[in-house]
Structure formats: C-alpha cells, structure tokens
Design an enzyme around this catalytic site. Sequence first.
Site, PDB file in Angstrom:
ATOM      1  N   SER A   1       5.173  49.615  48.062  1.00  0.00           N
ATOM      2  CA  SER A   1       6.338  50.215  48.723  1.00  0.00           C
ATOM      3  C   SER A   1       6.814  51.470  48.001  1.00  0.00           C
ATOM      4  CB  SER A   1       7.495  49.205  48.843  1.00  0.00           C
ATOM      5  OG  SER A   1       8.420  49.622  49.816  1.00  0.00           O
TER       6      SER A   1
ATOM      7  N   LYS B   1       5.691  44.126  56.148  1.00  0.00           N
ATOM      8  CA  LYS B   1       6.411  45.017  55.245  1.00  0.00           C
ATOM      9  C   LYS B   1       7.820  44.511  54.961  1.00  0.00           C
ATOM     10  CE  LYS B   1       6.643  48.707  52.763  1.00  0.00           C
ATOM     11  NZ  LYS B   1       7.608  47.994  51.896  1.00  0.00           N
TER      12      LYS B   1
ATOM     13  N   LYS C   1       8.363  52.626  56.335  1.00  0.00           N
ATOM     14  CA  LYS C   1       7.011  52.968  55.885  1.00  0.00           C
ATOM     15  C   LYS C   1       5.924  52.448  56.821  1.00  0.00           C
ATOM     16  CE  LYS C   1       8.359  53.366  51.049  1.00  0.00           C
ATOM     17  NZ  LYS C   1       9.466  52.561  50.545  1.00  0.00           N
TER      18      LYS C   1
ATOM     19  N   SER D   1      12.866  50.299  53.725  1.00  0.00           N
ATOM     20  CA  SER D   1      11.436  50.581  53.571  1.00  0.00           C
ATOM     21  C   SER D   1      10.570  50.114  54.739  1.00  0.00           C
ATOM     22  CB  SER D   1      10.911  49.960  52.275  1.00  0.00           C
ATOM     23  OG  SER D   1      11.291  50.746  51.173  1.00  0.00           O
TER      24      SER D   1
END
Length: 379
Positions: free
Chosen positions: A120, A223, A63, A60
Amino acid sequence: MWRTLFVLVFSFPLIASATAVVRSDIPAPTLAAKAFVLRDANTGQLLAAHQPDMPVEPASLTKVMTAYLTFEAVKQQRLRLGQALPVSEKAWKVEGSKMFIDTTMTVTVDELLHGLIIQSGNDAAVTLAEGIAGSEELFAALMNKKAAALGMQHSHFMNATGLPDPNHTTTARDLAILANALIRDFPQDYARLYSQKSYTYNKITQPNRNRLLFLDPTVDGMKTGHTESAGYCLISSAKREDFRLISVVLGTASDNVRAAESQKLLNFGFQFYESKRLYAAGSVIRQEKVWKGTENQVAITVAQPVYFTLPRGEFANMKANIQLPQALSAPIKAQQVVGQLAFSLDGKVVHQVPLVAASAVTASNFVARMVDQVRLFLQ
C-alpha cells in the site's frame, strides 16, 4: 406469430447476460460499519447493502483505480513491467504508508505494482501516476475519466494515493463496481498480485494488510484502506466454485473489526445464495427449421454467457421457455436475433435472453422459395 417451447433449465449446458434474484425475506446482516455492499461478481447485482451511495473517503482503496490504470497502460504497451521509472522528490516525500523508495532509485513497474498492492505504498502510487500521465494531477483526470466509463456515478478522484482531500470521494457501490472491473478485465494480474501475503523490497519485508488472506482460503484479494477520517476499510473478494463475491466494508473502528465484518458479509452471501453458469456464449440451444433458405436448419444460440444467482434451493423451481417465430425464413444474418429465452420463478418472468442464429443462411432460388411458400400456406 410466435410459438413457445418449454424446456428444462438443466436439460442442456446452461451463461454475459446475467441476473440475480434478491429475496426481501433474507435480511442483510447488521455490520459495525458506516457503509457496506456485497456484490455478486457474476451478475453485478447487490445481494446486501447499507448506505451504498453515501459519499465516503476511500483512503487507500483509491489504489485499486491506480492499479487498474497501470494494468491498462501495460496491456496497451504504454508501459512495460520491466520498465524502470524514476522516483520524484514528491513521491519520496509523500506521507503515509510506503514501500521505501527514494530519488536515488529507479524502480520497475512490476516492483511498483507489488509495492502499491501488497505494501500500500503511497510512494509507489505517485511514481506510477507520474510515469503514466506525467503528473499526479493529470493522472487524477484519467482516474475520473475511467470512473465515468465504468459507471462509477458518484466518485471523484483528486490523487493516486487516497490521502484525504475534501473533493476525493466515492461510494461503497462504486468501489464494488471498480473491484469487479479489475478482476474481470485483468484476471491474470489480479491472481498474480492480490493474493500475495507479503513483499520484500530493498531488504524490507511488509505483510499484506488484508487479514482475510490469512483467515479464509477462498479469499484471494483485494485492498485495505485507513485514515483517521475514513476509518478502517476493506474491499475483499472470495470465490467458491464458480461463485465470486465482492464485499466493500467502510468506516469500521479497527483492523480487527474490518476483517471480521467483511468475513461476516462474505459468509452471508455464500450461505444464502448460489450462482450458476446456465449457458456459455455460443451454446447451441436447438437446431431450428429454416424456410426459403439454402440450408434447411440453423443452430440457435446465446451470444453472451448467461449467469443466474438465486437464493439457495430456488434453481429447482426455475423454468425456461424458448420463444421463436412460427416460421423462421431466410435470409438470416449470423448473430441475428431470432427469438428469446425466458426464465421464470413462481410464474413470473425474471430474465429474458436474446436468441441468435449461429450462422448466416442465404435465400434460396425463386422456385425453391415459392415451393416453401406453398408448404407454409398448407401448414
């Protein structure tokens, strides 16, 4: 001929031209991670690294690129934060973490950004990708184009979510470049979204998975990522005074480990290094005599801010000198390079910055030029 004027580094406001001096006798910490980097956001240089260019699955962390392209679309007015986007069946059914949207909903870009960054949500990522490019496949092409533009030389994206794909890879170094670019290019969006500790959508509250937001008040984002194959990953950024560090820790064994190892890496950077803005863009270094011009002098400045990152205690040993021609003669264009500012440590030049004229100086009339020519000859 050139002349050299020695100056004290802190005798005037000292900043992007930038550099960091990394000492080999300050060993990088040992982390329980497959790969990591610690990037100085001011200079862009790595202060510590292990396997920085090893291909890895970003999970992720992908992202961050999805967010970057969304911020860019909003800035270019191709999207509006209040604009509602439809949710496709693909977005609704996508596996993995979710913000829990479905095909009966229209969700605003701003809500989707919250769902993407804080929760997320893979469903948010696909919806934004389709809203920007028409399909996730076309959005992936935009991701790769932007990666190349940012200098991410070892990255290739196949989707907006980070779900596993054998051709969806990046490196710790490239992820640090991306994180640095997002913070630099969209500082207000970064400050508004990445530090939020939870987000509620459709009466469902989900916490930010970045544990460092709850443990270290100087951490303000970034993140998390996790898949079985990628392990537990974290990009984090912290700012103490004017010194911002970005850590990328990949392939750890658990959520607790990625947070602890990321904190260890950030603490290492702040403990052993310091960063200072030496000169702001446009700072006047000195007023210089001009020959054969309609003006007698011109301000000498730096066109870009100058940052330095050094091992703690080394700023006291830094020396700087201004190197200018023996005689500066008109005509001179605004922002014309007229010399350089050289910084040295232990007698070795470690960085050079161009010096430019702050304004244009036109040539004087023929008689005045001849008078100055004679004066220069006599000198």
